[in-house]
Each structure stands twice: as structure tokens, then as C-alpha cells.
Write a protein that holds these residues in place. Structure first.
Motif, PDB file in Angstrom:
ATOM      1  N   TYR A  12     -45.013  18.783 -51.988  1.00 10.06           N
ATOM      2  CA  TYR A  12     -46.073  17.778 -52.127  1.00 10.06           C
ATOM      3  C   TYR A  12     -46.781  17.936 -53.473  1.00 10.06           C
ATOM      4  O   TYR A  12     -46.995  16.962 -54.204  1.00 10.06           O
ATOM      5  N   ALA A  13     -47.140  19.166 -53.817  1.00 10.57           N
ATOM      6  CA  ALA A  13     -47.855  19.414 -55.076  1.00 10.57           C
ATOM      7  C   ALA A  13     -47.002  19.039 -56.281  1.00 10.57           C
ATOM      8  O   ALA A  13     -47.475  18.395 -57.232  1.00 10.57           O
ATOM      9  N   GLY A  34     -50.731  18.839 -63.208  1.00 10.43           N
ATOM     10  CA  GLY A  34     -51.136  20.226 -63.071  1.00 10.43           C
ATOM     11  C   GLY A  34     -50.037  21.193 -63.441  1.00 10.43           C
ATOM     12  O   GLY A  34     -50.306  22.312 -63.910  1.00 10.43           O
ATOM     13  N   TYR A  85     -46.618  15.009 -56.498  1.00  8.50           N
ATOM     14  CA  TYR A  85     -47.757  14.127 -56.742  1.00  8.50           C
ATOM     15  C   TYR A  85     -48.783  14.687 -57.719  1.00  8.50           C
ATOM     16  O   TYR A  85     -49.767  14.006 -58.033  1.00  8.50           O
ATOM     17  N   HIS A  86     -48.570  15.892 -58.196  1.00  4.37           N
ATOM     18  CA  HIS A  86     -49.533  16.489 -59.124  1.00  4.37           C
ATOM     19  C   HIS A  86     -48.802  17.129 -60.307  1.00  4.37           C
ATOM     20  O   HIS A  86     -49.041  18.282 -60.666  1.00  4.37           O
ATOM     21  N   TYR A 132     -44.024   8.530 -61.627  1.00  6.22           N
ATOM     22  CA  TYR A 132     -45.053   9.251 -62.379  1.00  6.22           C
ATOM     23  C   TYR A 132     -44.839   9.081 -63.884  1.00  6.22           C
ATOM     24  O   TYR A 132     -45.777   8.816 -64.636  1.00  6.22           O
ATOM     25  N   SER A 136     -43.544  14.716 -48.496  1.00  4.52           N
ATOM     26  CA  SER A 136     -43.155  14.464 -49.881  1.00  4.52           C
ATOM     27  C   SER A 136     -41.816  13.736 -49.852  1.00  4.52           C
ATOM     28  O   SER A 136     -41.179  13.645 -48.803  1.00  4.52           O
TER      29      SER A 136
END
Length: 401
Positions: free
Chosen positions: A241-242, A249, A245-246, A387, A232
Motif C-alpha cells: 500500500y505504501a 516518500g 500510493y506514497h 502516479y 493495493s
């Protein structure tokens, strides 16, 4: 409909959002001093904790990364995780980005925003008033400096660079403390790097005071990152990482979980490269809580400390620098009219935003730090523009194009 979209703020998030909005053909007016926090509210000689890959301002077209800037000006190329970026270099990169993608920036301040009849009415400090179809708040750290309540009695008029207590955001030149005893409160990168810069600038003594028993810690260098975890912008870890890039969520988590993660993930820790400069130069008192702050007749601040065993002691200095971070507070955005602020639904420590960064007020959008409560801690860092900006611009164009 000729009313523009107004972007308030000209830091990385404001510039990135404006560039994406312009690329979609929307009329845009952008207000603020470009990169002002980086140029005026961070000490000279500071180095970024973020790696080069995490320090690019997102643009709608190629050719505007940090490395592109390095190529354009013929300077050092910052591209490896081992390359440490001076704050001055990053600020110059932001100005270069602005000159190329947001050349119409207006270096004036928005003093009032209200909403009437489905349109926003804005007033500038120049006296000009105009109407906007949508407003994007990208005001960054402005007004969000946090000072613990224990300091309030000691500095009823607030912290200041020349007073007994200041916030880390008040200082560009730490050389003013040469020959003086300084206590730095906090354990994050800002606290630990400020302490080192104070010592290197000739302070007579520098002591870091932190609450946790092992609060003062430093990250691992690139070659000691765990290899079996995903990459990341902030290091190798599944959680990082989550969150990087997410972010979509993250919005679906319960509010208490989001508030906890924003507060704890990527929490206080010094950069790996700071450890060697810190050792032997800075004293540390950790595992204590500041219960009271007073100022002696001579102007010296005194901290009352309580340890884990209940033992109480005092610590005096010539100055206390509170590197205690920033807290999102909608009331601190004083340019938003009180009626408008009252319509903004909040949760988890910030405005509640939809997938396009829109608030509960139609046409009012937030990006950067105010969006962290909805999209996670990545919104506190420059790499979050990748993002945020395309999604925000698409939402604004769809609803107000």
C-alpha cells in the motif's frame, strides 16, 4: 519556441506520458513501435500476473481504462481480481489507447540524443535530425535484459533464441522447443509461467533451477488475502500500500534502502492461478547456485551447480532459458550520447530524479523502469503510470511550456 517534447518509447509509460503532455497543449513527437515488448517479447499464451485494477494505462481524461476497452470492443470484461488477462488482450488494449490518444506516433527509432546550447539534438534511423526542448525516456525493457555473469563464457556473443542459452525476452513462440529438454533459470512469474508454457507446448522435459531453498512459491488467491491489511493493486499488505500510493516518500529514503526495496519488494513468486498448471508438469531443483555454464561440442549447455552443503553436480539440457529479469543500466540506453549519459547523476541503481521525474540534466526526464530507483518498485508495473504521468507532464509544462 516550436521545438517539440520528444518521447522515446511507445509502451504503457511512453503512451501515458505522451497523452498527458498533449493534454497540456505541448507539441509532442513520440517514437517507437507501440506495445512492442508485450507483442513480441512475451510468449504467446502468457497471462498477466497483474490484476485488472493494476493494468490500466493512465490517461488525462476518462474513458480509456482496460474496462472501457472491453466495453468498446465487446469482449470479455476484465474487472475482478479473479479475472486473468491474456497478454494478447493487454497488447490490443495498448494499441487501442494509442490510436485514440497518441495517433501521431512515429514508428521509427531514435538512434542518437545529444544536448547542446540548452536544446536536445535527436537523430532518427530514417536519417532525420531535429531539435527538442525536452526529452522523456520511456524505453521500457529495451536493452535491460539481465544475464548472470556465469553465462558469459558459454555465450560470448550473448544469448539468443536459436543458441544454447536464451533470455525469456527472446521468445514469442515456445513451440520451437517441442520434444526438447529445457532448463529454466529463475523463480519469478516469468520463469514459472515460461516453464508451464514450455511443458504445455510439448517440451520433452522442463526443469526450473532456482537459488533459494524454497524459491519456487505461489501467491494467495483473492479470497485468501489477509482482510485486516490495506488494499493495493498487488494484494493486501502495508508495504505494498505504501509503495503504491506514497511513491513521493520513497524518494526520501537512503539510497541503500531504496535499492534493497526495489530488488526485494514484489520479488520472485508465481501467480496463484499458476500453481495447478505447474504441479506435475515441471521438475524443480532449488537451493543451488550456478557456478559455471559450458556448452558441449554438440551444442548442449551444461550447468555446474553447487548446493548449500558444498556438493557439486552437473545438469545438461538441449537449451537453457534464463528468466533472470531486467536490470537498469544507463549504458544500455545506447541512443543517449556518451557525454549526455556522463552528466546523468545516478543512485540506487538508476538515474536520480526530482519530484517531476527530471534528471540532473535539465530537460531530460525518465519514467517507467528507470524511475524505480527514485520512486519505488511500483514503477515496474503499468499501474505506476497513474502516479508518474501527471507529475511528469506538469513538470515538463512548467519548465518547458
Amino acid at each position: 519556441m516550436n521545438d517539440p517534447v520528444a518521447v522515446i518509447g511507445a509502451g504503457p509509460y511512453g503512451l501515458s506520458a505522451a497523452a498527458h503532455l498533449r493534454a497540456r497543449g505541448l507539441p509532442v513527437r513520440v517514437f517507437g513501435e507501440p506495445m512492442v515488448s508485450w507483442r513480441e517479447q512475451m510468449p504467446a499464451g502468457m497471462l498477466l500476473k497483474s490484476t485488472p485494477v493494476a493494468s490500466t494505462i493512465d490517461a488525462p481524461q476518462p474513458g480509456h481504462t482496460l474496462l472501457d476497452y472491453c466495453h468498446a470492443v465487446g469482449g470479455k470484461r476484465y474487472q475482478s481480481d479473479w479475472d486473468i488477462i491474456p497478454v494478447e488482450t493487454f497488447a490490443e488494449y495498448g494499441l487501442w489507447f494509442q490510436e485514440r490518444l497518441v495517433p501521431e506516433l512515429e514508428r521509427t527509432r531514435v538512434v542518437a540524443v545529444d544536448r547542446r546550447g540548452g536544446r536536445f539534438e535527436l537523430k532518427l534511423d530514417s536519417g532525420e535530425q531535429f531539435t527538442a526542448r525536452a526529452v522523456v525516456v520511456a524505453s521500457g525493457l529495451s536493452g535491460l535484459a539481465h544475464l548472470p555473469a556465469e553465462f558469459a563464457a558459454a555465450v560470448p556473443d550473448g544469448p539468443s533464441a536459436a543458441g544454447p542459452v536464451s533470455h525469456s525476452s527472446h521468445h514469442r513462440d515456445l513451440g520451437r522447443f517441442a520434444g526438447r529438454e529445457v532448463v529454466v533459470v529463475g523463480a519469478g512469474q516469468s520463469a514459472l509461467e515460461s516453464a508451464v508454457l514450455l511443458a504445455e507446448a510439448g517440451a520433452a522435459s522442463v526443469r526450473v533451477v532456482a537459488r533459494g531453498r524454497a524459491a519456487v512459491a505461489f501467491g494467495a488467491p483473492p479470497d485468501r488475502q489477509p482482510r485486516l491489511r490495506p488494499v493495493s493493486p498487488f494484494g493486501r499488505a502495508w508495504s505494498l500500500y505504501a509503495l503504491s500510493y506514497h511513491a513521493a516518500g520513497f524518494r526520501r529514503l537512503p539510497a541503500p534502502a531504496r535499492e534493497y526495496l526495489v530488488r526485494s519488494v514484489l520479488g520472485p513468486k508465481g501467480a496463484w492461478w499458476l500453481r495447478g498448471r505447474f504441479a506435475g508438469r515441471v521438475q524443480v531443483t532449488q537451493g543451488v547456485r550456478i557456478t559455471r555454464v559450458t556448452v558441449e561440442d554438440g551444442g548442449r549447455p551444461v550447468l555446474t551447480l553447487r548446493g548449500g552443503s558444498g556438493r557439486v553436480g552437473e545438469l545438461a539440457a538441449d537449451h537453457v532459458l534464463a528468466a533472470t529479469g531486467y536490470r537498469m543500466n544507463l549504458a544500455a540506453l545506447g541512443f543517449l550520447g556518451p557525454e549526455l549519459r556522463a552528466e546523468v547523476v545516478t543512485g540506487a541503481g538508476g538515474p536520480r530524479l526530482d519530484a517531476g521525474y527530471g534528471s540532473s540534466v535539465p530537460g531530460l526526464y525518465f519514467t517507467g523502469i528507470p524511475a524505480a530507483a527514485s520512486f519505488g518498485p511500483v514503477m515496474r508495473f503499468v499501474c505506476g503510470t497513474e502516479y508518474a504521468s501527471p507529475r511528469l507532464a506538469k513538470a515538463v509544462a512548467t519548465a518547458h511550456g
